[in-house]
Design a protein around this motif. Structure first.
Motif, PDB file in Angstrom:
ATOM      1  N   TYR A  51       0.617  -1.471   0.086  1.00 21.47           N
ATOM      2  CA  TYR A  51      -0.168  -0.085  -0.104  1.00 21.47           C
ATOM      3  C   TYR A  51       0.786   1.201   0.014  1.00 21.47           C
ATOM      4  O   TYR A  51       0.648   2.292  -0.765  1.00 21.47           O
ATOM      5  CB  TYR A  51      -0.766  -0.035   1.173  1.00 21.47           C
ATOM      6  CG  TYR A  51      -1.470   1.297   1.488  1.00 21.47           C
ATOM      7  CD1 TYR A  51      -2.674   1.739   0.801  1.00 21.47           C
ATOM      8  CD2 TYR A  51      -1.234   2.017   2.404  1.00 21.47           C
ATOM      9  CE1 TYR A  51      -3.202   2.856   0.913  1.00 21.47           C
ATOM     10  CE2 TYR A  51      -1.716   3.122   3.003  1.00 21.47           C
ATOM     11  CZ  TYR A  51      -2.897   3.700   2.009  1.00 21.47           C
ATOM     12  OH  TYR A  51      -3.491   4.930   2.216  1.00 21.47           O
ATOM     13  N   VAL A  52       1.735   1.296   0.802  1.00 22.42           N
ATOM     14  CA  VAL A  52       2.706   2.594   0.960  1.00 22.42           C
ATOM     15  C   VAL A  52       3.515   2.489  -0.460  1.00 22.42           C
ATOM     16  O   VAL A  52       3.595   3.868  -0.913  1.00 22.42           O
ATOM     17  CB  VAL A  52       3.834   2.399   2.103  1.00 22.42           C
ATOM     18  CG1 VAL A  52       4.654   3.440   2.197  1.00 22.42           C
ATOM     19  CG2 VAL A  52       3.004   2.288   3.401  1.00 22.42           C
ATOM     20  N   ALA A  53       3.880   1.585  -0.927  1.00 28.94           N
ATOM     21  CA  ALA A  53       4.792   1.752  -2.207  1.00 28.94           C
ATOM     22  C   ALA A  53       3.865   2.251  -3.488  1.00 28.94           C
ATOM     23  O   ALA A  53       4.451   2.813  -4.422  1.00 28.94           O
ATOM     24  CB  ALA A  53       5.263   0.242  -2.641  1.00 28.94           C
ATOM     25  N   HIS A  54       2.391   1.763  -3.372  1.00 28.71           N
ATOM     26  CA  HIS A  54       1.624   2.345  -4.388  1.00 28.71           C
ATOM     27  C   HIS A  54       1.383   3.721  -4.502  1.00 28.71           C
ATOM     28  O   HIS A  54       1.238   4.297  -5.350  1.00 28.71           O
ATOM     29  CB  HIS A  54       0.252   1.651  -4.571  1.00 28.71           C
ATOM     30  CG  HIS A  54       0.462   0.051  -4.984  1.00 28.71           C
ATOM     31  ND1 HIS A  54       0.942  -0.048  -6.243  1.00 28.71           N
ATOM     32  CD2 HIS A  54      -0.071  -0.912  -4.555  1.00 28.71           C
ATOM     33  CE1 HIS A  54       0.872  -1.660  -6.403  1.00 28.71           C
ATOM     34  NE2 HIS A  54       0.209  -2.257  -5.259  1.00 28.71           N
ATOM     35  N   SER A  55       1.146   4.112  -3.076  1.00 26.65           N
ATOM     36  CA  SER A  55       1.396   5.482  -2.779  1.00 26.65           C
ATOM     37  C   SER A  55       2.275   6.203  -3.112  1.00 26.65           C
ATOM     38  O   SER A  55       2.410   7.449  -3.805  1.00 26.65           O
ATOM     39  CB  SER A  55       1.059   5.820  -1.275  1.00 26.65           C
ATOM     40  OG  SER A  55      -0.314   5.141  -0.988  1.00 26.65           O
ATOM     41  N   ALA A  56       3.696   5.841  -2.805  1.00 26.71           N
ATOM     42  CA  ALA A  56       4.608   6.545  -3.180  1.00 26.71           C
ATOM     43  C   ALA A  56       5.071   6.502  -4.774  1.00 26.71           C
ATOM     44  O   ALA A  56       5.650   7.632  -5.224  1.00 26.71           O
ATOM     45  CB  ALA A  56       5.919   5.642  -2.383  1.00 26.71           C
ATOM     46  N   SER A  57       4.554   5.535  -5.486  1.00 24.41           N
ATOM     47  CA  SER A  57       4.794   5.617  -6.958  1.00 24.41           C
ATOM     48  C   SER A  57       4.062   6.449  -7.580  1.00 24.41           C
ATOM     49  O   SER A  57       4.226   7.357  -8.455  1.00 24.41           O
ATOM     50  CB  SER A  57       4.565   4.276  -7.638  1.00 24.41           C
ATOM     51  OG  SER A  57       3.131   3.732  -7.341  1.00 24.41           O
ATOM     52  N   ALA A  58       2.536   6.630  -6.910  1.00 21.10           N
ATOM     53  CA  ALA A  58       1.766   7.889  -7.352  1.00 21.10           C
ATOM     54  C   ALA A  58       2.483   9.163  -7.086  1.00 21.10           C
ATOM     55  O   ALA A  58       2.182  10.019  -7.909  1.00 21.10           O
ATOM     56  CB  ALA A  58       0.283   7.615  -6.830  1.00 21.10           C
ATOM     57  N   ALA A 182       9.570  10.610   3.102  1.00 20.96           N
ATOM     58  CA  ALA A 182       9.537   9.940   4.455  1.00 20.96           C
ATOM     59  C   ALA A 182       8.125   9.682   4.941  1.00 20.96           C
ATOM     60  O   ALA A 182       7.388  10.732   4.772  1.00 20.96           O
ATOM     61  CB  ALA A 182      10.488  10.639   5.401  1.00 20.96           C
ATOM     62  N   ALA A 183       7.893   8.252   5.430  1.00 25.92           N
ATOM     63  CA  ALA A 183       6.468   8.195   5.858  1.00 25.92           C
ATOM     64  C   ALA A 183       6.564   7.262   6.945  1.00 25.92           C
ATOM     65  O   ALA A 183       7.640   6.310   6.942  1.00 25.92           O
ATOM     66  CB  ALA A 183       5.556   7.771   4.668  1.00 25.92           C
ATOM     67  N   LEU A 184       5.552   7.082   7.518  1.00 29.79           N
ATOM     68  CA  LEU A 184       5.154   6.088   8.485  1.00 29.79           C
ATOM     69  C   LEU A 184       4.612   4.696   7.822  1.00 29.79           C
ATOM     70  O   LEU A 184       3.949   5.076   6.868  1.00 29.79           O
ATOM     71  CB  LEU A 184       4.384   6.564   9.570  1.00 29.79           C
ATOM     72  CG  LEU A 184       5.216   7.352  10.817  1.00 29.79           C
ATOM     73  CD1 LEU A 184       4.289   8.011  11.579  1.00 29.79           C
ATOM     74  CD2 LEU A 184       6.355   6.973  11.344  1.00 29.79           C
ATOM     75  N   MET A 185       4.919   3.549   8.380  1.00 27.87           N
ATOM     76  CA  MET A 185       3.789   2.436   7.907  1.00 27.87           C
ATOM     77  C   MET A 185       2.680   2.780   8.657  1.00 27.87           C
ATOM     78  O   MET A 185       2.464   3.314   9.478  1.00 27.87           O
ATOM     79  CB  MET A 185       4.505   1.077   8.518  1.00 27.87           C
ATOM     80  CG  MET A 185       5.972   0.870   7.796  1.00 27.87           C
ATOM     81  SD  MET A 185       5.830   0.538   6.112  1.00 27.87           S
ATOM     82  CE  MET A 185       4.969  -1.013   6.245  1.00 27.87           C
ATOM     83  N   PRO A 186       1.348   1.840   7.841  1.00 29.23           N
ATOM     84  CA  PRO A 186       0.209   1.994   8.389  1.00 29.23           C
ATOM     85  C   PRO A 186      -0.031   1.724  10.011  1.00 29.23           C
ATOM     86  O   PRO A 186      -0.638   2.348  10.736  1.00 29.23           O
ATOM     87  CB  PRO A 186      -0.611   0.948   7.473  1.00 29.23           C
ATOM     88  CG  PRO A 186       0.113   1.111   6.323  1.00 29.23           C
ATOM     89  CD  PRO A 186       1.498   1.253   6.785  1.00 29.23           C
ATOM     90  N   ASN A 187       0.891   0.662  10.401  1.00 31.68           N
ATOM     91  CA  ASN A 187       1.220   0.341  11.775  1.00 31.68           C
ATOM     92  C   ASN A 187       2.462   0.792  12.041  1.00 31.68           C
ATOM     93  O   ASN A 187       3.557   0.207  11.790  1.00 31.68           O
ATOM     94  CB  ASN A 187       1.005  -1.161  12.074  1.00 31.68           C
ATOM     95  CG  ASN A 187       1.119  -1.531  13.531  1.00 31.68           C
ATOM     96  OD1 ASN A 187       1.214  -0.668  14.265  1.00 31.68           O
ATOM     97  ND2 ASN A 187       1.296  -2.616  13.739  1.00 31.68           N
TER      98      ASN A 187
END
Length: 477
Positions: A51-58, A182-187
């Motif tokens: 999920y984080v990777a798809h957001s980052a690619s967008a 830079a981002a946090l993981m969902p958890n």
């Protein structure tokens, strides 16, 4: 070593087995649970990484679509609006990020993020991925995350009070232009989610284990306490004490055992009383006919026949006296008391010396709990034997391994090894014994052993290395 560590009491053994069983069960359950927890955490982390990777690619596509001159303006507007999913910055080169310590789950997340980004952006020149702690994170050359305004990061990253690891993604948009996200993981605390040894979990397991162990100890003590009472009652009855009856409370099995023990004690007590009455009757009924027979034998004219009658009657009289002496010396009804050995042995030694015998003894200051008169008769029998058969005797006392020892040694010829086992049998007298003491009955050692064993002790006969017989009494200290 295992035999030394194994407790001797039933309470200790049951407690040790139950504690060991609970600990093994707890460890096995923890191992299974931790394996399942790690597998679940790995699946959840990989799903969140995608999920984080798809957001980052967008986001990367968005910034690549902007003219280079507009990118800084867009980033500034996002910061003023409160930020987005990522903290974004532009740098002229890749920033060196100090990563967290190696962790299998973090490596798995980075691998999943990298694979997903390459799948979404196949023509990208590459990605630099890292996990870092907020206080050690560098966002650009010489600038750390903690030096930025709070408004830029407070809605995006967790800095206080419990910092979480931050995923950093860097990729080159054009030569000399690097996008820093830079981002946090969902958890945010996903690294702790699969740790079965976290202090809060250990504390909870420790409390539950302590509660179970406490209940087990109470149950074990509740089970073994009646057995201890039964053991004490048996020991008291064996030493001739009149202990109160066992309470018929507790489990059904113990109630049945207590009733059976009480019935057995009553039967044994009746048997002892019947035996005493029997020997009293023998004393009364046999002495009169023996006396009449002796008188009648005097009327016989044949001297040889008269002598044979008298020898047979003397032998019968001796047997009756010996049997009565066994009962009289063994069944001594006394209350146990603290007996000072120096006082008791000193009297025996003085009496022997007044009779012209040579007896050696040195004070020791030891005491035992025993029936004074019975113990005196037992030691007196041993001392009499030593003086009859050895002329000279020595008495010594000591303490060892939780027992008090009283040794009576004579300086006689000793006893053949094959005859030692038979010395306690009634009416058994060795050849040299009959020569030294022709009036004895051969009952003294048997009486002494019976008295000592009634006190919970042992009487050991052995030849002394320097000659003579050594009789050792071992009593509980």
């Amino acid at each position: 070593m295992l035999r030394r560590l194994w407790p001797a009491s039933l309470l200790g053994r049951l407690t040790l087995v139950m504690v060991a069983g609970l600990l093994v069960t707890q460890l096995a359950a923890n191992a299974i649970w931790s394996a399942q927890l790690r597998a679940k955490s790995r699946v959840e982390a990989e799903s969140a990484a995608q999920y984080v990777a798809h957001s980052a690619s967008a986001a990367i596509r968005f910034f690549r679509s902007l003219p280079p001159s507009y990118r800084a303006l867009v980033i500034q507007q996002m910061r003023e609006m409160g930020g987005t999913r990522f903290f974004v910055n532009l740098n002229h080169a890749c920033v060196d990020v100090r990563q967290i310590a190696a962790h299998p789950l973090a490596d798995s997340v980075k691998a999943t993020v990298g694979a997903t980004l390459k799948g979404d952006l196949p023509h990208s020149p590459g990605f630099r991925l890292a996990f870092a702690w907020p206080d050690e994170l560098t966002v650009s050359d010489g600038v750390r995350l903690g030096e930025l305004p709070d408004a830029w990061v407070q809605h995006i990253l967790l800095l206080q009070p419990d910092p979480a690891p931050i995923l950093v993604i860097q990729t080159e948009l054009e030569p000399g232009n690097w996008l820093y996200m830079a981002a946090l993981m969902p958890n945010p605390y996903f690294l702790n989610a699969n740790d079965p040894w976290a202090w809060d979990r250990l504390a909870l397991q420790g409390l539950s284990l302590a509660a179970v162990l406490l209940l087990c100890l109470l149950v074990v003590r509740w089970i073994t306490r009646p057995l201890a009472a039964l053991s004490d009652a048996a020991a008291s009855f064996g030493q001739g004490d009149h202990a109160p009856p066992l309470p018929e409370t507790g489990s059904r099995e113990f109630i049945n055992t207590a009733r059976a023990f009480s019935a057995m004690r009553e039967r044994i007590q009746r048997y002892i009383e019947d035996r005493e009455r029997l020997f009293i009757s023998i004393s009364h009924d046999l002495r009169t006919p023996i006396t009449r027979l002796k008188l009648r034998s005097e009327l016989l004219d044949d001297e040889a026949l008269r002598n044979e009658f008298e020898e047979d009657l003397d032998e019968l009289d001796m047997m009756v006296k010996g049997a009565l002496q066994c009962v009289k010396d063994s069944d001594i009804h006394e209350n146990p008391a603290e007996v000072k050995l120096d006082t008791l042995l000193g009297r025996l030694v003085r009496s022997a010396r007044l009779a012209g015998h040579e007896v050696g003894y040195a004070d020791s200051g030891l005491s035992v709990r025993a029936k004074p008169l019975a113990l005196k008769r037992a030691i007196g029998n041993l001392l009499d034997n030593a003086l009859y058969y050895g002329k000279r005797a020595e008495i010594s006392t000591g303490s060892e391994n939780g027992a008090v020892t009283i040794a009576v040694r004579d300086h006689g010829p000793g006893v053949p090894e094959e005859a030692l086992a038979s010395l306690f049998d009634p009416y058994v007298r060795l050849e040299h014994g009959r020569d030294q003491n022709d009036g004895g009955l051969g009952l003294g050692l048997g009486i002494a052993r019976g008295v000592i064993e009634a006190h919970g002790g042992r009487l050991i006969l052995e030849n002394h290395p320097e000659g003579g017989l050594n009789a050792t009494i071992r009593l509980p200290a």
